[in-house]
Design a protein around this motif. Sequence first.
Motif, mmCIF file in Angstrom:
data_model
loop_
_atom_site.group_PDB
_atom_site.id
_atom_site.type_symbol
_atom_site.label_atom_id
_atom_site.label_comp_id
_atom_site.label_asym_id
_atom_site.label_seq_id
_atom_site.Cartn_x
_atom_site.Cartn_y
_atom_site.Cartn_z
ATOM 1 N N GLU A 31 0.837 -1.199 0.000
ATOM 2 C CA GLU A 31 0.000 0.000 0.000
ATOM 3 C C GLU A 31 0.876 1.256 0.000
ATOM 4 O O GLU A 31 0.633 2.199 -0.755
ATOM 5 N N THR A 47 -3.970 -1.150 -7.586
ATOM 6 C CA THR A 47 -3.967 0.093 -8.346
ATOM 7 C C THR A 47 -3.465 -0.242 -9.754
ATOM 8 O O THR A 47 -3.021 -1.372 -10.018
ATOM 9 N N THR A 48 -3.491 0.729 -10.623
ATOM 10 C CA THR A 48 -2.928 0.534 -11.964
ATOM 11 C C THR A 48 -1.454 0.158 -11.852
ATOM 12 O O THR A 48 -0.973 -0.751 -12.547
ATOM 13 N N GLU A 63 -4.566 -0.012 -2.849
ATOM 14 C CA GLU A 63 -5.343 0.983 -2.131
ATOM 15 C C GLU A 63 -6.236 0.217 -1.171
ATOM 16 O O GLU A 63 -6.586 -0.937 -1.438
#
Length: 110
Positions: free
Chosen positions: A58, A82-83, A64
């Motif tokens: 994270e 996330t991307t 996230e």
Amino acid sequence: MADRSLELLQGTLDMLILKSLSWGPLHGYAVAESVRERSGQELKVEEGALYPALHRLEKRGLLEAEWGVSENNRRAKFYRLTTEGRVQLRAETQAWKRYSAAVSRVLEAL
């Protein structure tokens, strides 16, 4: 009877967490269960390794997190990729495949 679960190296654990979350958001315990189930009960993710890894990922921006309610009706932190996490998972998966193929070649040659 002794526990025969295989121990995970830190980098491997990170990759398996990312892979588990590639199917959708999960809370920590569900991530550990996903790894255990998908490994045919061979890999056991210890709590003492799991939560530091989730926090580390994270902090790196690969995951996230948000609070929600688990299937047990308990408050839990749910993590999602996330991307950047998806990009990292692809890169780590390719590297792992190359690494494991190379190790297999050495073992088979002996």
